[in-house]
Design an enzyme around this catalytic site. Structure first.
Site, PDB file in Angstrom:
ATOM      1  N   HIS A 136      38.651  35.747  28.727  1.00  0.00           N
ATOM      2  CA  HIS A 136      37.205  35.443  28.724  1.00  0.00           C
ATOM      3  C   HIS A 136      36.469  36.060  27.528  1.00  0.00           C
ATOM      4  O   HIS A 136      35.331  35.673  27.251  1.00  0.00           O
ATOM      5  CB  HIS A 136      36.535  35.940  30.011  1.00  0.00           C
ATOM      6  CG  HIS A 136      37.015  35.248  31.246  1.00  0.00           C
ATOM      7  ND1 HIS A 136      36.984  33.878  31.399  1.00  0.00           N
ATOM      8  CD2 HIS A 136      37.565  35.731  32.397  1.00  0.00           C
ATOM      9  CE1 HIS A 136      37.476  33.544  32.586  1.00  0.00           C
ATOM     10  NE2 HIS A 136      37.845  34.664  33.210  1.00  0.00           N
ATOM     11  N   ASP A 173      45.791  31.049  34.664  1.00  0.00           N
ATOM     12  CA  ASP A 173      44.804  31.810  35.446  1.00  0.00           C
ATOM     13  C   ASP A 173      43.887  30.827  36.184  1.00  0.00           C
ATOM     14  O   ASP A 173      43.614  29.739  35.693  1.00  0.00           O
ATOM     15  CB  ASP A 173      43.972  32.666  34.475  1.00  0.00           C
ATOM     16  CG  ASP A 173      43.133  33.716  35.158  1.00  0.00           C
ATOM     17  OD1 ASP A 173      43.545  34.890  35.121  1.00  0.00           O
ATOM     18  OD2 ASP A 173      42.069  33.372  35.706  1.00  0.00           O
ATOM     19  N   HIS A 175      40.815  30.992  36.586  1.00  0.00           N
ATOM     20  CA  HIS A 175      39.567  30.811  35.842  1.00  0.00           C
ATOM     21  C   HIS A 175      39.851  30.157  34.497  1.00  0.00           C
ATOM     22  O   HIS A 175      40.888  30.413  33.882  1.00  0.00           O
ATOM     23  CB  HIS A 175      38.885  32.163  35.611  1.00  0.00           C
ATOM     24  CG  HIS A 175      38.567  32.895  36.880  1.00  0.00           C
ATOM     25  ND1 HIS A 175      39.415  33.838  37.416  1.00  0.00           N
ATOM     26  CD2 HIS A 175      37.511  32.792  37.724  1.00  0.00           C
ATOM     27  CE1 HIS A 175      38.882  34.306  38.542  1.00  0.00           C
ATOM     28  NE2 HIS A 175      37.731  33.688  38.753  1.00  0.00           N
ATOM     29  N   ASP A 262      45.606  34.669  40.104  1.00  0.00           N
ATOM     30  CA  ASP A 262      44.469  34.528  41.016  1.00  0.00           C
ATOM     31  C   ASP A 262      44.369  33.107  41.576  1.00  0.00           C
ATOM     32  O   ASP A 262      43.406  32.781  42.277  1.00  0.00           O
ATOM     33  CB  ASP A 262      43.148  34.977  40.350  1.00  0.00           C
ATOM     34  CG  ASP A 262      43.047  34.618  38.894  1.00  0.00           C
ATOM     35  OD1 ASP A 262      43.877  33.825  38.409  1.00  0.00           O
ATOM     36  OD2 ASP A 262      42.120  35.120  38.225  1.00  0.00           O
TER      37      ASP A 262
HETATM   38 ZN   LIG Z   1      41.078  34.764  36.528  1.00  0.00          ZN
END
Ligand SMILES: [Zn+2]
Ligand SMILES: [Zn+2]
Length: 389
Positions: A136, A173, A175, A262
């Protein structure tokens, strides 16, 4: 695909970068990213006796010049200042500053560069830095528990320091890897493939199909935004339909994988429904793809995962697949004891999940249909650039 696992495992030579210095990457009590996730993973590897089978190295600190491959000077200076001060925020609330944050983050990036160097020097075929995966972080800001983007830095380092021509980045991931995407958006030498829960439902709210890159990099960003409750069958269907054909078309010199777990059904921060079985199969697909299309060169970094027991087990499963080692499902009792002491609760007793996500028949079918439709659309877009049929 015809592929002989025996010939692969005989080549398997896996590097593992870990040091207790990763415990310093600590946003404080109560923050969802518990740094013991790194240590408990490493200690599980150790308890299973796998340390004899890997080439273990301690992470080094990345230098400023390496951070600058992606990050702006002013941002690096800001991190240094906040790190000395020990409080303040890097973003709007997820990523608080802490004392020593700069150094801790440099070890994370350095660990990923160690993994890259080991693979590029031929010291091992594959290498894993569980500390990495900070996808990120953007050029000019930290975000989502990430300070410096070791994934994007590794790509630039491969292109510029090692002179490779093409890098494929696979981000699993849950996200969307927005920092990686935006910092390499116009880079055609890096093909970025990102599987994640749709930004309609989850942080950071990006990663839609029409985000495809810009300028010369147009077509080199591939987003696969999955619906909530995506289960093993739907996920693996999409993964196998998209990743191997893209690797065949792009012919990467190296593959870099962000390995967040995740996506697991018990993860408290997201809504996908994978089990540990999916991590085993993803590792097998990636391993095969790496040998078939990238001369084996495969760098894995860590990523999200906010159930420490899932992180330790998921990454151990992935590592064991690369090593071609069949582990007993019963977790070593010494590790279970350590886990209880550190975390204050009982971990599961087995490496693979015994529990299963509850998915009704109707949901299962509708997710499958949605993902089939999604794969069709992604492939249609891709067919402008690559032969992916
Ligand atoms: Zn994540
Ligand atoms: Zn291998």
């Amino acid at each position: 695909m015809s592929f002989n696992m025996v010939s692969v495992t005989s080549l398997a030579d896996v590097g593992l970068v870990y040091g207790d210095v990763y415990l310093n990457y600590n946003f404080g009590r109560g923050h969802p990213l518990n740094p013991y996730r790194y240590k408990l993973f490493f200690d599980l590897v150790k308890s299973y006796g796998l340390l004899d089978k890997v080439r273990h190295v301690e992470p080094r600190m990345a230098g400023v010049e390496e951070l600058k491959l992606i990050h702006e000077d002013s941002y690096i200076e800001r991190v240094k200042k906040l790190s000395e001060r020990g409080y303040g925020m890097l973003d709007f609330g997820d990523t608080p500053a802490f004392k020593g944050m700069y150094e801790a983050s440099c070890f994370i990036v350095g660990g990923t560069l160690n993994a890259v160097d080991m693979v590029m020097r031929g010291e091992c075929t594959h290498a894993f830095n569980p500390g990495g995966g900070h996808h990120h972080a953007a050029r000019d800001r930290g975000a989502g528990f990430c300070v410096f983007n070791d994934v994007a830095i590794a790509v630039k380092y491969l292109l510029e320091k090692w002179g490779v021509k093409r890098v494929m980045v696979v981000d699993i991931d849950v996200h969307h890897g927005d920092g990686t995407q935006w910092s390499l958006y116009s880079e055609p030498r890096a093909l970025k493939v990102d599987f994640h829960e749709s930004g309609m439902y989850l942080y950071p709210g990006t990663g839609f199909m029409d985000e495809m890159g810009e300028g010369e990099g147009y077509g080199f960003m591939v987003n696969i935004p999955l619906p909530p409750r995506t289960h093993n069958e739907a996920y693996l269907y999409a993964f196998k339909e998209i990743v191997p054909p893209l690797a065949e078309a792009f012919k990467p010199d190296v593959i870099v994988q962000q390995s967040g777990v995740d996506t697991h059904f018990e993860d408290p921060l997201a809504h996908l429904a994978l089990t540990t079985q999916a991590y085993s199969e993803i590792a097998d697909v990636m391993h095969e793809v790496a040998h078939k299309y990238a001369g084996g060169k495969y760098v894995m970094v860590g990523g999200g995962g906010y159930n420490v027991e899932t992180v330790a087990r998921g990454w151990t499963i992935m590592l064991s697949r690369l090593l071609g080692v069949e582990l007993p499902d019963e977790l070593p009792s010494s590790w279970i004891e350590e886990f209880k002491q550190v975390m204050g609760y009982e971990p599961p007793k087995t490496l693979h999940d015994e529990a299963k996500p509850f998915i009704s028949e109707g949901t299962w079918r509708s997710v499958m249909a949605d993902v089939e439709q999604l794969v069709k659309q992604v492939k249609k877009r891709l067919s402008q650039f690559f032969k992916v049929e």
